[in-house]
Design an enzyme around this catalytic site. Structure first.
Site, PDB file in Angstrom:
ATOM      1  N   HIS A 121       2.379   4.217   4.375  1.00  0.00           N
ATOM      2  CA  HIS A 121       2.452   5.328   3.424  1.00  0.00           C
ATOM      3  C   HIS A 121       1.529   5.117   2.222  1.00  0.00           C
ATOM      4  CE1 HIS A 121       4.889   2.964   0.537  1.00  0.00           C
ATOM      5  NE2 HIS A 121       5.371   2.395   1.620  1.00  0.00           N
ATOM      6  N   ASP A 122       0.931   6.211   1.786  1.00  0.00           N
ATOM      7  CA  ASP A 122       0.142   6.270   0.551  1.00  0.00           C
ATOM      8  C   ASP A 122      -1.116   5.410   0.583  1.00  0.00           C
ATOM      9  OD1 ASP A 122       2.046   7.975  -1.059  1.00  0.00           O
ATOM     10  OD2 ASP A 122       3.357   6.272  -0.655  1.00  0.00           O
ATOM     11  N   GLY A 139       1.976  -0.440   2.343  1.00  0.00           N
ATOM     12  CA  GLY A 139       1.809   0.775   1.560  1.00  0.00           C
ATOM     13  C   GLY A 139       0.834   0.616   0.412  1.00  0.00           C
TER      14      GLY A 139
END
Length: 261
Positions: A121-122, A139
């Site tokens: 994520h991200d 992440g």
């Protein structure tokens, strides 16, 4: 050739699929998905809600794109996974969408993401990046344009890999890897300037020489980072490459990799 969707594929009626897209057997495309013109998706892939795929991409068998972040702070917010044009994602890669921190995970254009890579994520992956087999990104990792990450490399959360850098395979990336260099050795440390890569990409001899001088001050004469930066600013021409290195160091939160002990 027109859009070709295998009869066994499951396509949500609200998914937006452009012309000349091919989708293979048993692939699932959920709602709130956009697939650009000319993209090819092989069999048994999952294109989950929130995924945005550009034009001319190739998604291989078993890839899983746009699934929920593996982050306990995720609260169900609407986020995306965005993939640029001309990118290849090979077998069994897993790419998660973002969280409220950045609202999106991004993989740029003309990237080559080899089998079993995980993009968490991200994360932000620039253009023309190569992620070799089984790179595992935590992440919030940022990888800049033209970087190459060797296979089986785990990358710690919030780490940054600079443009035109090369990271050796099987090495843990726990600190930032500055632009234009090779991250080698174990534990990872400065392994020299990525001269071959820079020549292949058209960097002039003068630009490469300035990059080498910059890293000579940073890694080879026993200065700490603050002292080296002061010396670089005082003694070297402030070319675009030198400025890029200095700006990368200034923004580093985890610190940059060290010299070989």
């Amino acid at each position: 050739m027109g859009t070709q969707i295998h009869k066994s594929a499951i396509i949500h009626p609200e998914a937006k699929i452009a012309d000349n897209v091919s989708i293979g057997p048993f692939t699932i495309v959920e709602q709130n998905v956009i697939i650009g013109e000319g993209t090819q998706i092989a069999s048994n892939a999952l294109i989950a809600s929130g995924t945005r795929i550009g034009t001319g991409c190739k998604i291989s068998h078993g890839a899983v794109l746009g699934t929920l972040p593996q982050d306990l702070k995720f609260g169900g917010e609407e986020t995306t996974l965005e993939i640029g044009n001309g990118t290849t994602i090979r077998e069994y890669c897993t790419l998660n969408r973002g969280t409220k921190a950045h609202l999106k995970t991004v993989v740029g254009s003309n990237c080559f993401v080899m089998a079993y890579v995980h993009v968490a994520h991200d994360c932000t992956v620039g253009n023309n990046v190569i992620l070799v087999n089984a790179v595992n990104m935590a992440g919030h990792v940022d990888i800049e344009d033209f970087a190459i990450i060797g296979g089986l490399t785990p990358i710690h959360q919030f780490v940054r890999i600079g443009q035109h850098a090369m990271v050796g395979g099987g090495l843990r990336a726990g600190k930032d890897v500055p632009p234009y260099i090779i991250g080698g050795n174990d534990p990872m440390s400065f392994g020299g300037t990525n001269i071959i890569g820079l020549k292949r990409r058209g960097f002039s001899p003068e630009a490469i020489a300035n990059i080498e001088k910059t890293y000579h001050y940073l890694y080879e004469i026993g200065l700490n980072v603050t002292q080296a930066v002061q010396k670089i600013k005082a003694e070297l021409p402030q070319t675009p490459e030198v400025i890029t290195i200095l700006e990368f160091i200034a923004k580093s939160k985890r610190g940059i990799i060290g010299s070989l002990k």
